[in-house]
Motif scaffolding. Structure first.
Motif, PDB file in Angstrom:
ATOM      1  N   ILE A   1       0.745  -0.751   0.103  1.00 15.24           N
ATOM      2  CA  ILE A   1       0.440  -0.202   0.131  1.00 15.24           C
ATOM      3  C   ILE A   1       0.299   1.371  -0.217  1.00 15.24           C
ATOM      4  O   ILE A   1       1.550   1.383   0.685  1.00 15.24           O
TER       5      ILE A   1
ATOM      6  N   THR B   1       1.376   4.550   0.613  1.00 16.51           N
ATOM      7  CA  THR B   1       1.488   5.176   2.578  1.00 16.51           C
ATOM      8  C   THR B   1       2.114   5.115   2.896  1.00 16.51           C
ATOM      9  O   THR B   1       3.458   4.088   3.182  1.00 16.51           O
TER      10      THR B   1
ATOM     11  N   HIS C   1      -3.371   4.502   7.550  1.00 19.34           N
ATOM     12  CA  HIS C   1      -3.914   3.556   6.136  1.00 19.34           C
ATOM     13  C   HIS C   1      -5.260   4.254   6.316  1.00 19.34           C
ATOM     14  O   HIS C   1      -6.135   3.375   7.499  1.00 19.34           O
TER      15      HIS C   1
ATOM     16  N   SER D   1      -8.958   1.809   6.432  1.00 16.58           N
ATOM     17  CA  SER D   1      -9.151   0.534   6.675  1.00 16.58           C
ATOM     18  C   SER D   1     -10.544   0.292   5.866  1.00 16.58           C
ATOM     19  O   SER D   1     -12.166   0.959   6.135  1.00 16.58           O
TER      20      SER D   1
ATOM     21  N   CYS E   1     -11.831  -2.559   4.710  1.00 12.58           N
ATOM     22  CA  CYS E   1     -12.378  -4.015   4.810  1.00 12.58           C
ATOM     23  C   CYS E   1     -13.475  -4.907   6.259  1.00 12.58           C
ATOM     24  O   CYS E   1     -13.520  -5.661   5.876  1.00 12.58           O
TER      25      CYS E   1
ATOM     26  N   ILE F   1      -5.056 -10.960   8.044  1.00 14.41           N
ATOM     27  CA  ILE F   1      -4.836  -9.608   8.115  1.00 14.41           C
ATOM     28  C   ILE F   1      -3.509  -8.640   8.799  1.00 14.41           C
ATOM     29  O   ILE F   1      -2.324 -10.044   9.232  1.00 14.41           O
ATOM     30  N   GLU F   2      -2.981  -7.647   8.281  1.00  9.92           N
ATOM     31  CA  GLU F   2      -2.168  -6.871   8.788  1.00  9.92           C
ATOM     32  C   GLU F   2      -2.896  -5.577   8.885  1.00  9.92           C
ATOM     33  O   GLU F   2      -3.057  -5.533   8.543  1.00  9.92           O
TER      34      GLU F   2
ATOM     35  N   TRP G   1       3.735  -2.907   9.456  1.00 12.00           N
ATOM     36  CA  TRP G   1       2.502  -3.965   9.678  1.00 12.00           C
ATOM     37  C   TRP G   1       2.706  -4.978  10.328  1.00 12.00           C
ATOM     38  O   TRP G   1       3.948  -5.391  10.532  1.00 12.00           O
TER      39      TRP G   1
ATOM     40  N   ARG H   1      -5.598  -4.085   6.462  1.00  9.88           N
ATOM     41  CA  ARG H   1      -5.911  -4.598   4.978  1.00  9.88           C
ATOM     42  C   ARG H   1      -5.760  -5.517   5.082  1.00  9.88           C
ATOM     43  O   ARG H   1      -5.175  -6.831   5.828  1.00  9.88           O
ATOM     44  N   LYS H   2      -6.853  -6.563   4.337  1.00  6.55           N
ATOM     45  CA  LYS H   2      -7.182  -7.974   4.864  1.00  6.55           C
ATOM     46  C   LYS H   2      -6.262  -8.608   3.729  1.00  6.55           C
ATOM     47  O   LYS H   2      -6.012  -8.407   2.579  1.00  6.55           O
TER      48      LYS H   2
END
Length: 331
Positions: free
Chosen positions: A210, A212, A218, A220, A222, A232-233, A246, A310-311
């Protein structure tokens, strides 16, 4: 087609007249096929034969293959932008210091596309070189020789320090072709100086998934689709002065749920449970909960701050995290 036939006819006549075959007498398709099979050092040697071979052996399509084959996994948009700034800085090296150049270029980029800025500097530059600094070959060689530091992310930073297990942090990387490893520079934060790590291997690197800034939260997108078992992270930082890293985890079940697929309603709850199973049961780092609907940064100075999520949809990404799993349970 007529021009190609004339060129081919000329090459045949040249062979018939001299009785010798030159590489340049080969049909273009055959010659290109040969060059495509050469490794980078072979292309560099062929480029020194003559002007015609130099033009062929420095073409972007040839070097894009090598760039993608070796560097695609660790080079992302951030690294490409850094290379563009590097190009502009070299073009303008005659009248500003490096820090001033970067400031000027960033200001100009708000007004004009970077490609136009680069073009203008090329037109006014008095620099003479047989290799264009903006070519794919020049970028490849800058990476290969370690002359260009590029941004990427490092898994388990600082030689797998226990405080960073199953995390991934932003760093500046420099390649060492002799050892086929990297040197990583982690940016300073708070009262901590720059941390340098040597011998970072390829399997511990990735391009940022990503785009970013590590200090930015970030967004989200998801949260509504997260269900128990999802990988996930999540961004996490020790305090507000630190950049985010992350961290790998999985979505868990609420304490009120028995974990049965038939009766689980965790995905309907406003709360999402996140589990970090590298930590022992009872550890304060093992579980945390976030709000599904209005999640922003959550946490405190004691336990740190949890940011965006993030998924993970890619089996390859999940597999990398599992390969990095610590040999012992963390406390």
């Amino acid at each position: 087609m007529s021009m190609k036939k004339k060129a081919l006819s000329s090459k045949v006549e040249n062979v018939e007249a001299t009785g010798e075959i030159c590489v340049l007498d080969l049909p273009d398709l055959i010659l290109d096929s040969i060059l495509e099979r050469l490794p980078p050092d072979g292309l560099c040697k062929m480029a020194s034969v003559c002007t015609a071979m130099r033009d062929r052996c420095t073409s972007d399509p040839l070097w894009e293959r090598h760039m993608k084959r070796k560097w695609d996994r660790v080079i992302g948009p951030a690294a490409f932008r850094e290379w563009q700034w590097h190009i502009v800085s070299r073009k303008d090296s005659g009248f500003l210091e490096r820090s001033q150049r970067r400031g000027l270029m960033r200001s100009l980029s708000r007004l004009w596309p970077l490609s136009l800025i680069v073009s203008n500097f090329e037109n006014t530059s008095t620099r003479k070189s047989s290799l264009a600094v903006h070519s794919v070959k020049s970028w490849y060689l800058a990476l290969e020789t370690g002359k260009f530091w590029f941004p990427a992310q490092v898994y388990n930073r600082e030689n797998g320090h226990v405080g960073f297990m199953l995390s991934c942090y932003d760093a500046e990387l420099c390649y060492n072709s002799r050892t086929d490893t990297f040197q990583a520079r982690y940016p300073p934060h708070g009262g901590r100086a720059v941390v340098v790590e040597n011998g970072v291997t390829w399997d511990r690197l990735r391009a940022p998934p990503i785009d970013t800034n590590p200090h930015d939260l970030h967004n989200s997108v998801c949260l509504n689709e997260l269900r128990p078992g999802d990988h996930i992270e999540i961004q996490w930082r020790r305090n507000k002065e630190f950049p985010y890293g992350w961290w790998y985890g999985v979505v868990g079940h609420l304490e009120s749920c028995n974990g049965s697929d038939n009766y689980c309603r965790c995905h309907e709850s406003d709360m999402v449970v996140l589990e970090f199973n590298q930590y022992a049961r009872g550890s304060r780092w093992r579980r945390t909960s976030i709000h599904r609907k209005d999640h922003r940064e959550e946490g405190n100075e004691a336990d740190g701050f949890y940011g965006g999520i993030r998924k993970l949809h890619s089996n390859d990404e999940i597999s990398i995290w599992k390969q990095l799993w610590p040999a012992e349970v963390l406390e």
